[in-house]
Design an enzyme around this catalytic site. Structure first.
Site: not given
Ligand code: BGC
Length: 826
Positions: A318
């Site tokens: 993530d």
């Molecule tokens: C989220 C993800 C997301 C990523 C990119 C993170 O804060 O938890 O689900 O895909 O950001 O935006």
């Protein structure tokens, strides 16, 4: 909008609501346990003799007729008896990937899995082109979200994951996935960052709406169909977040402490189904699991996902969830967005990873494996094709005319958005056929949720605010609305057909005026809402997670004020999850309640279709609505300061959502799986038949399982074909005994014997069936050995419990209509 088209309207002159019948005496059927192997015979087969037929592993021989070799772009149709086998596709992709990287330097191999950094590049995540102008590899565009292409124009804002699950309709789920896949490809996205499949352990969990509800089986099926659809559309799907990211508060500093059985049976199951759907990538989560960060957790990434589930794609972090270079050894293949913290210019991968490989701290073979997995996934989806679009939008510079080509990818996808919006709406109460509306003389619409946003549908960044109709939560799981139809707009337009007089009051706080306006109206429709999202945005004191389970914007008071003046008050709820509805649900003047979730850009049209009976409600709750918040088995854990790590023990274990209510005999307000219709269905003639497996290559494994042994420890053991093939066929008849067409969602629950130590009932099957008045249809739901197994923590495998397994078929988790038994081991 009617699923059977205009013809049906000719056949059925008018929709009529009929009252619900009490369930009849339960019909019974039994499959008596002829275990092929007597229980006393314990078969011990050396692991070396096991030839697994897991779908993703190249070593396996597909079984003709059962598991055809599948290309992700040509999946078997929904409901097909064939289980897709991506073995050959992965095998070919691996071969090409290995060839491609054969002459790459260490730095080039490292670059394949190192993002270029936050807000560098056109997408929310980007890997660099390799070689001059990307001649060796063009690099990847990774883009949110699970419901549409985030930060782009000319795209569709699809219904949320939670609404998609509430349809319990595999065809619609697959179709949404396909259309999202196509839109992503049209914009030049290689990897779409979804679906999201956290379970919704907490009713207040901020991101529950991105996912598929509080039951692992339902979430698993929705993930499976979504991924098959997305990848058919040509984009790499990304199953996220691995794992136990169940609350937003302190999400980067909380350790979810979960026992092995609960992990396998509840939280990991949707990931298992994703891998069976051939998912290209998985995203590890922000939190820690049992004290170790998810993105460096060897048990989860290497042992469960790659070894036990046989996952052949790649695991990305993530955004900024990587905590070390050594994570590469424990299973992480790609770091996103690349820099350690956004904009830092440093990375745990990049030069750090190169030197770890050069000094042999991390074996070169592992770096090769990382690079191979990423490039293989790209080949798997045929993204090497010359006509695969280059990225033509710019997530971080949406106003730039240089980098945005404004490609319109919407096609006619609004139709499926409207249909899912209607099919996910759950009818919770309908006294004396208050619904559907039949040519009302006058209606009043009440509440800001009925109307358009005062400042447009995209005013708040990432939808972090509430203004008008709530059709999406907030955070990275969003997309821009190209347009958003409000209930006011759609209902006005529909009401004109009947010359109905329509009035409205959109002020949530002027209860006196609303009450006065409700006097004498044929129906007063009160719209309420409740929102949540991701932790980086706080809305009205809600830091991602909801701070309570009550309606926003004075909703409860408004309902009571209107119901005090109008004896046909109909409540419509747009909510990210459960709400406590006790203040008004039993009010005699509240005649109907429609639970509409957050349905996406066609919100107004979808609810209008249901209100007027153009769509007979068939949605079912994907979670339990409790009478009080404390009835749920888990609560938000607050607190924590500085560098504290919050410990969140999952002490409820398997007792998540309805399983907990059933175990402790707590009466919910509306149970998981519940939903009414404008017609009635009766169930009969349950039959449970065993399916023979002719010419099975896994006889020994099957016999060993039937004797009560756990599946052996080996690669791909949990996704093995023999374990997932249908073993029992459960058939029954569903009859529409009302007077209008309707779709029903029969649900199959297993009641495990006491030796299994499971909650009283477990969802293990469902289907959707459309039936005309007076018509009877035979429905069939299959059960596999996996469905009939529990996770044995000592043996580290799946085994079937001793004793009789009850099979109930019914209309919700608490309304069993037919009962039968299966005995594998006496
Ligand atoms: C989220 C993800 C997301 C990523 C990119 C993170 O804060 O938890 O689900 O895909 O950001 O935006």
């Amino acid at each position: 909008m009617h699923p059977l088209g205009p013809l049906l309207f000719l056949l059925i002159p008018a929709l009529q609501c009929t009252s619900q019948e009490a369930p009849g005496a339960a019909d019974t059927a039994t499959f008596s346990g002829t275990a092929p192997v007597p229980t006393e015979t314990v078969i011990t087969v050396p692991i070396s003799e096991y030839s697994f037929s897991a779908f993703p592993l190249p070593s396996q021989a597909p079984i003709a007729g059962v598991s055809p070799r599948t290309d992700p772009k040509k999946p078997p149709p929904v409901g097909s008896p064939f289980i897709p086998d991506f073995t050959k596709a992965w095998h070919g992709a691996y071969h090409k990937a290995k060839e491609r990287i054969a002459n790459f330097t260490i730095d080039e191999k490292v670059a394949i899995g190192t993002g270029v950094g936050w807000s560098v590049g056109r997408c929310v995540g980007n890997t660099p082109p390799i070689g001059d102008n990307g001649t060796k590899f063009p690099g990847l565009c990774l883009e949110d979200s699970p419901l549409g292409v985030r930060f782009a124009d000319f795209v569709t804002a699809f219904p949320s994951g939670i609404n998609t699950a509430a349809t319990w309709n595999r065809k619609l789920i697959r179709r949404r996935g396909l259309f999202m896949g196509r839109e992503n490809v049209g914009k030049g996205v290689n990897v779409a960052l979804g679906p999201m499949m956290n379970i919704g352990r907490l009713a207040q969990g901020g991101r529950n709406w991105e996912g598929f509800g509080a039951d692992p089986f339902l979430a698993g099926e929705a993930a499976y169909e979504t991924i098959l659809g997305m990848q058919e559309g040509g984009v790499q799907a990304c199953a996220k977040h691995l794992i136990n990211n169940e609350q937003e508060h302190f999400r980067t500093q909380e350790s979810s402490d979960v026992d092995d059985r609960t992990q396998h049976e509840i939280y990991a199951h949707p990931f298992l189904r994703s891998i069976m759907a051939g998912v290209a990538s998985i995203m590890c989560s922000y939190n820690l699991i049992n004290g170790t960060y998810a993105c460096e957790n060897e048990k989860i990434m290497d042992d469960i996902i790659k070894r036990e589930f046989g996952f052949q794609g790649y695991i990305m972090s993530d955004w900024s969830a990587t905590h070390s270079t050594i994570s590469a050894i424990t299973g992480l293949d790609m770091t996103m967005p690349g820099d350690i913290t956004f904009g830092s210019g440093t990375s745990y991968f990049g030069p750090n990873l190169s030197s770890y490989v050069q000094n042999n701290t991390i074996p070169l073979a592992r770096l090769d494996d990382m690079a191979t997995r990423i490039i293989a996934a790209w080949y798997l989806l045929h993204q090497d094709a010359e006509d695969f679009p280059t990225t033509n939008f710019d997530a971080f510079n949406p106003a730039s005319e240089v980098t945005n080509e404004h490609v319109d990818v919407q096609a006619d996808h609004f139709e499926v958005v409207r249909k899912i919006g209607a099919a996910s709406t759950v009818l919770l109460k309908n006294t004396d056929c208050a619904l559907p509306l039949t040519k009302p003389r006058s209606i009043l619409l009440v509440g800001s949720d009925a109307g358009p946003a005062k400042i447009g549908p995209n005013h708040f960044a990432d939808q972090g605010g509430v203004d008008g109709i709530l059709a999406m939560g907030w955070g990275s799981g969003t997309a821009n609305f190209t347009y958003l139809i409000s209930p006011l707009e759609a209902i006005q337009s529909r009401a004109r057909k009947n010359r109905t007089s329509v009035s409205w009051i959109l002020d949530d706080y002027d209860t006196d005026r609303a009450g006065n306006m409700a006097i004498g109206k044929s129906a007063a429709l009160v719209f309420i809402s409740s929102d949540s999202g991701e932790d980086y945005i706080t809305v009205d004191g809600n830091e991602g997670d909801r701070k309570n389970l009550t309606a926003w914007n004075n909703g409860d008071n408004m309902i009571l004020a209107v119901a005090a003046q109008n004896n046909n008050t109909i409540v419509i709820v747009h909510s990210v999850g459960p709400l406590i509805v006790e203040p008004w649900v039993d009010h005699p003047n509240v005649t109907a309640v429609l639970w509409a979730g957050i349905p996406g850009q066609e919100a107004g049209n979808s609810i209008t279709d249901v209100l007027y009976g153009d769509w007979n409600p068939s949605g079912r709750l994907p979670y339990t609505i409790a009478k009080q918040a404390s009835d749920y088995s888990a609560q938000l854990v607050l607190g924590g300061e500085g560098s504290d790590i919050l410990s969140i023990p999952y002490t409820e274990g398997l007792n998540v959502d309805y399983r907990h209510f059933d175990s402790l005999n707590i009466t919910p307000r509306f149970e998981f799986g519940f939903g009414l219709s404008y017609t009635n269905f009766t169930y009969s003639r349950l039959h449970i038949g065993k399916i023979g497996h002719q010419g099975s290559t896994d006889k020994k494994l099957e016999e060993s399982w039937a004797a009560g042994n756990a599946t052996p420890i080996a690669q791909g053991s949990s996704t093995a074909l023999w374990l997932h093939r249908p073993l029992f066929n459960v058939t029954f008849e569903v009859e529409n005994t009302g007077s209008v067409w309707g779709g029903d969602i029969p649900q199959l629950y297993l009641n495990m014997p006491p030796s299994a130590a499971e909650p009283p009932s477990l969802l293990k099957g469902f289907t959707n069936v459309e039936v005309l008045p007076g018509e009877k249809k035979t429905v069939s739901i299959t059960l596999s050995r996996y469905d009939l197994s529990i996770w044995d923590t000592v043996a580290q495998g799946w085994r079937t419990p001793n004793g009789t397994i009850g099979v109930t078929v019914g209309t919700s988790s608490r309304d069993a209509r037919l009962q039968g038994n299966i005995t594998i081991i006496d």
